[in-house]
Design a protein around this motif. Structure first.
Motif, mmCIF file in Angstrom:
data_model
loop_
_atom_site.group_PDB
_atom_site.id
_atom_site.type_symbol
_atom_site.label_atom_id
_atom_site.label_comp_id
_atom_site.label_asym_id
_atom_site.label_seq_id
_atom_site.Cartn_x
_atom_site.Cartn_y
_atom_site.Cartn_z
ATOM 1 N N ASP A 1 18.068 1.751 5.831
ATOM 2 C CA ASP A 1 19.812 1.648 4.937
ATOM 3 C C ASP A 1 19.514 3.573 3.980
ATOM 4 N N PHE A 2 18.621 3.698 3.557
ATOM 5 C CA PHE A 2 18.476 4.573 2.533
ATOM 6 C C PHE A 2 17.565 5.136 2.511
ATOM 7 N N SER A 3 17.158 6.617 1.993
ATOM 8 C CA SER A 3 16.350 7.244 2.010
ATOM 9 C C SER A 3 15.040 7.094 0.980
ATOM 10 N N ALA A 4 13.985 7.157 1.012
ATOM 11 C CA ALA A 4 12.819 7.349 -0.437
ATOM 12 C C ALA A 4 13.292 8.465 -1.367
ATOM 13 N N GLY A 5 14.449 9.153 -0.695
ATOM 14 C CA GLY A 5 14.710 10.985 -1.747
ATOM 15 C C GLY A 5 15.571 9.792 -2.810
ATOM 16 N N GLU A 6 16.445 8.962 -2.220
ATOM 17 C CA GLU A 6 17.855 8.596 -2.848
ATOM 18 C C GLU A 6 17.178 7.352 -4.474
ATOM 19 N N GLN A 64 0.623 -1.281 0.233
ATOM 20 C CA GLN A 64 -0.198 -0.253 -0.209
ATOM 21 C C GLN A 64 1.034 1.088 0.279
ATOM 22 N N VAL A 65 0.432 2.299 -0.930
ATOM 23 C CA VAL A 65 1.609 3.904 -0.861
ATOM 24 C C VAL A 65 0.578 4.594 0.403
ATOM 25 N N THR A 66 1.771 4.540 0.601
ATOM 26 C CA THR A 66 1.281 5.681 1.499
ATOM 27 C C THR A 66 2.189 7.146 1.615
ATOM 28 N N GLY A 67 3.462 7.230 0.771
ATOM 29 C CA GLY A 67 4.310 8.212 0.714
ATOM 30 C C GLY A 67 4.570 8.051 -0.318
ATOM 31 N N GLU A 68 5.876 8.231 -0.537
ATOM 32 C CA GLU A 68 6.214 8.710 -2.464
ATOM 33 C C GLU A 68 6.318 7.384 -2.706
ATOM 34 N N SER A 69 5.994 7.521 -3.720
ATOM 35 C CA SER A 69 6.150 6.223 -4.686
ATOM 36 C C SER A 69 6.656 6.467 -6.577
ATOM 37 N N VAL A 70 6.643 5.040 -6.550
ATOM 38 C CA VAL A 70 7.792 5.342 -7.988
ATOM 39 C C VAL A 70 6.166 3.928 -8.948
ATOM 40 N N ILE A 71 6.144 4.547 -10.440
ATOM 41 C CA ILE A 71 5.633 3.538 -11.071
ATOM 42 C C ILE A 71 6.015 2.743 -12.153
ATOM 43 N N ILE A 72 5.781 1.213 -12.259
ATOM 44 C CA ILE A 72 7.384 0.411 -12.689
ATOM 45 C C ILE A 72 5.478 -0.105 -13.834
ATOM 46 N N THR A 111 14.160 8.233 -11.591
ATOM 47 C CA THR A 111 13.334 9.031 -12.472
ATOM 48 C C THR A 111 14.324 9.002 -13.882
ATOM 49 N N GLN A 112 16.134 9.262 -12.820
ATOM 50 C CA GLN A 112 17.026 9.450 -13.905
ATOM 51 C C GLN A 112 16.665 7.820 -14.717
ATOM 52 N N LEU A 113 16.389 6.730 -14.682
ATOM 53 C CA LEU A 113 16.039 5.528 -15.391
ATOM 54 C C LEU A 113 14.969 6.289 -16.196
ATOM 55 N N GLY A 114 13.875 7.541 -15.492
ATOM 56 C CA GLY A 114 12.863 7.583 -16.414
ATOM 57 C C GLY A 114 11.429 6.758 -15.957
ATOM 58 N N PHE A 115 11.541 6.886 -14.717
ATOM 59 C CA PHE A 115 9.930 6.057 -14.229
ATOM 60 C C PHE A 115 9.450 6.752 -13.798
ATOM 61 N N THR A 116 8.370 6.812 -13.796
ATOM 62 C CA THR A 116 7.253 8.692 -13.088
ATOM 63 C C THR A 116 7.604 8.213 -11.498
ATOM 64 N N CYS A 117 7.628 9.498 -10.846
ATOM 65 C CA CYS A 117 7.938 9.023 -9.564
ATOM 66 C C CYS A 117 6.446 10.504 -9.332
ATOM 67 N N ARG A 118 6.697 9.730 -7.939
ATOM 68 C CA ARG A 118 5.271 10.897 -7.002
ATOM 69 C C ARG A 118 5.263 11.378 -5.969
ATOM 70 N N GLY A 119 5.596 12.666 -5.421
ATOM 71 C CA GLY A 119 6.027 12.470 -3.776
ATOM 72 C C GLY A 119 4.928 12.344 -3.259
ATOM 73 N N LEU A 120 5.699 12.847 -1.579
ATOM 74 C CA LEU A 120 4.224 12.877 -0.740
ATOM 75 C C LEU A 120 2.782 13.778 -1.080
ATOM 76 N N PRO A 121 2.055 13.400 -1.056
ATOM 77 C CA PRO A 121 0.219 13.421 -1.702
ATOM 78 C C PRO A 121 0.591 14.656 -0.769
ATOM 79 N N ARG A 122 0.147 16.292 -1.509
ATOM 80 C CA ARG A 122 -0.338 17.315 -0.737
ATOM 81 C C ARG A 122 -1.266 17.271 0.164
ATOM 82 N N PRO A 127 5.121 2.047 -3.128
ATOM 83 C CA PRO A 127 6.260 2.567 -2.380
ATOM 84 C C PRO A 127 7.736 2.453 -2.494
ATOM 85 N N ALA A 128 8.383 3.616 -2.608
ATOM 86 C CA ALA A 128 9.753 4.125 -3.194
ATOM 87 C C ALA A 128 10.484 3.282 -2.570
ATOM 88 N N LYS A 129 10.566 2.714 -1.037
ATOM 89 C CA LYS A 129 11.321 1.817 -0.149
ATOM 90 C C LYS A 129 11.377 0.153 -0.212
#
Length: 103
Positions: free
Chosen positions: A57-62, A28-36, A68-79, A42-44
């Motif tokens: 060991d890592f952050s969702a931002g990393e 379930q996505v509750t924060g940052e996410s990646v569409i693959i 994003t650099q690989l070309g996937f669509t990423c979404r940040g925290l919902p407003r 969820p990014a984590k």
């Protein structure tokens, strides 16, 4: 593409990430996410699968930066929704009559 996640270098490719995530059920996505593909992860979760490291060991931002650099669509925290002001019945009636509402 070479990227650094949790201070470790990884050589990632878009096809390699797609292959790694094949068959992985999205949590379930509750924060940052990646569409693959057609799924939203969820990014984590993505970071854990592609790096085989613990999520702490890592952050969702990393992960978002690398994906994003690989070309996937990423979404940040919902407003957060802007809280609406609840009017008392008297204030609501005043507003309906066109009288300025005082708080």
């Amino acid at each position: 593409m070479r990227c650094v996640i949790a201070r470790f270098p990884f050589d990632l490719t878009k096809s390699g990430v797609l292959e790694s995530m094949k068959g992985v059920k999205p949590e379930q996505v509750t924060g940052e996410s990646v569409i693959i593909g057609r799924r939203t992860y969820p990014a984590k979760q993505v970071g854990q699968v592609i790096t085989r490291q613990d999520r702490r060991d890592f952050s969702a931002g990393e992960v978002l930066r690398a994906m994003t650099q690989l070309g996937f669509t990423c979404r940040g925290l919902p407003r957060a929704a802007v809280p609406t002001r609840v009017l008392s019945p008297l204030q609501q009636a005043s507003a309906m009559l066109g009288i300025p509402v005082t708080v």
